[in-house]
Design a protein around this motif. Structure first.
Motif, PDB file in Angstrom:
ATOM      1  N   MET A   3       0.828  -1.184   0.000  1.00  0.00           N
ATOM      2  CA  MET A   3       0.000   0.000   0.000  1.00  0.00           C
ATOM      3  C   MET A   3       0.869   1.242   0.000  1.00  0.00           C
ATOM      4  N   GLU A   4       0.418   2.223  -0.691  1.00  0.00           N
ATOM      5  CA  GLU A   4       1.159   3.475  -0.732  1.00  0.00           C
ATOM      6  C   GLU A   4       0.919   4.250   0.548  1.00  0.00           C
ATOM      7  N   SER A   5       1.877   5.044   0.884  1.00  0.00           N
ATOM      8  CA  SER A   5       1.713   5.918   2.041  1.00  0.00           C
ATOM      9  C   SER A   5       0.827   7.094   1.647  1.00  0.00           C
ATOM     10  N   ILE A   6       0.050   7.584   2.586  1.00  0.00           N
ATOM     11  CA  ILE A   6      -0.845   8.713   2.291  1.00  0.00           C
ATOM     12  C   ILE A   6      -0.031   9.967   2.016  1.00  0.00           C
ATOM     13  N   ARG A   7       1.148  10.054   2.600  1.00  0.00           N
ATOM     14  CA  ARG A   7       1.983  11.239   2.399  1.00  0.00           C
ATOM     15  C   ARG A   7       2.435  11.367   0.950  1.00  0.00           C
ATOM     16  N   ARG A   8       2.623  10.263   0.272  1.00  0.00           N
ATOM     17  CA  ARG A   8       3.100  10.307  -1.108  1.00  0.00           C
ATOM     18  C   ARG A   8       2.003  10.680  -2.093  1.00  0.00           C
ATOM     19  N   ARG A   9       0.747  10.431  -1.732  1.00  0.00           N
ATOM     20  CA  ARG A   9      -0.348  10.710  -2.659  1.00  0.00           C
ATOM     21  C   ARG A   9      -0.890  12.112  -2.451  1.00  0.00           C
ATOM     22  N   ASN A  10      -1.654  12.528  -3.411  1.00  0.00           N
ATOM     23  CA  ASN A  10      -2.338  13.809  -3.345  1.00  0.00           C
ATOM     24  C   ASN A  10      -3.379  13.736  -2.233  1.00  0.00           C
ATOM     25  N   PRO A  11      -3.483  14.714  -1.353  1.00  0.00           N
ATOM     26  CA  PRO A  11      -4.472  14.671  -0.266  1.00  0.00           C
ATOM     27  C   PRO A  11      -5.906  14.568  -0.787  1.00  0.00           C
ATOM     28  N   GLN A  12      -6.202  15.212  -1.903  1.00  0.00           N
ATOM     29  CA  GLN A  12      -7.553  15.141  -2.475  1.00  0.00           C
ATOM     30  C   GLN A  12      -7.855  13.716  -2.954  1.00  0.00           C
ATOM     31  N   ALA A  13      -6.871  13.076  -3.571  1.00  0.00           N
ATOM     32  CA  ALA A  13      -7.053  11.702  -4.033  1.00  0.00           C
ATOM     33  C   ALA A  13      -7.215  10.758  -2.847  1.00  0.00           C
ATOM     34  N   ALA A  14      -6.472  11.006  -1.788  1.00  0.00           N
ATOM     35  CA  ALA A  14      -6.590  10.171  -0.597  1.00  0.00           C
ATOM     36  C   ALA A  14      -7.971  10.319   0.018  1.00  0.00           C
ATOM     37  N   LEU A  15      -8.475  11.549   0.068  1.00  0.00           N
ATOM     38  CA  LEU A  15      -9.808  11.791   0.624  1.00  0.00           C
ATOM     39  C   LEU A  15     -10.877  11.105  -0.220  1.00  0.00           C
TER      40      LEU A  15
END
Length: 78
Positions: free
Chosen positions: A1-13
């Motif tokens: 799983m990818e870390s949330i820090r590496r992804r865009n916050p909007q995409a994570a949401l």
């Protein structure tokens, strides 16, 4: 799983919202009203034979016992 820090916050949401929506969908009820649930429950229990009337001999046994006690009392004092 990818870390949330590496992804865009909007995409994570959006990903979290989609996961929450799919999780809620798993808990959906099969019945739209309580009447439908009660009807299905009664039908299932009837199929299992739970609502058949059982013959009980206790009232007859109690009546016979009381009649014997009364007859014995009458014979004792007669």
């Amino acid at each position: 799983m990818e870390s949330i820090r590496r992804r865009n916050p909007q995409a994570a949401l959006m990903s979290l919202e989609a996961e929450a929506a799919s999780a809620r969908g798993g808990f959906a009820c099969l019945f739209s009203t309580a009447d439908e649930y009660d009807s299905a429950l009664i039908t299932e229990r009837r199929a299992q034979g739970r609502y058949t009337q059982q013959r009980s001999y206790w009232p007859f046994v109690m009546f016979a016992g009381c009649a014997l006690i009364v007859a014995g009392t009458v014979l004792l004092f007669a």
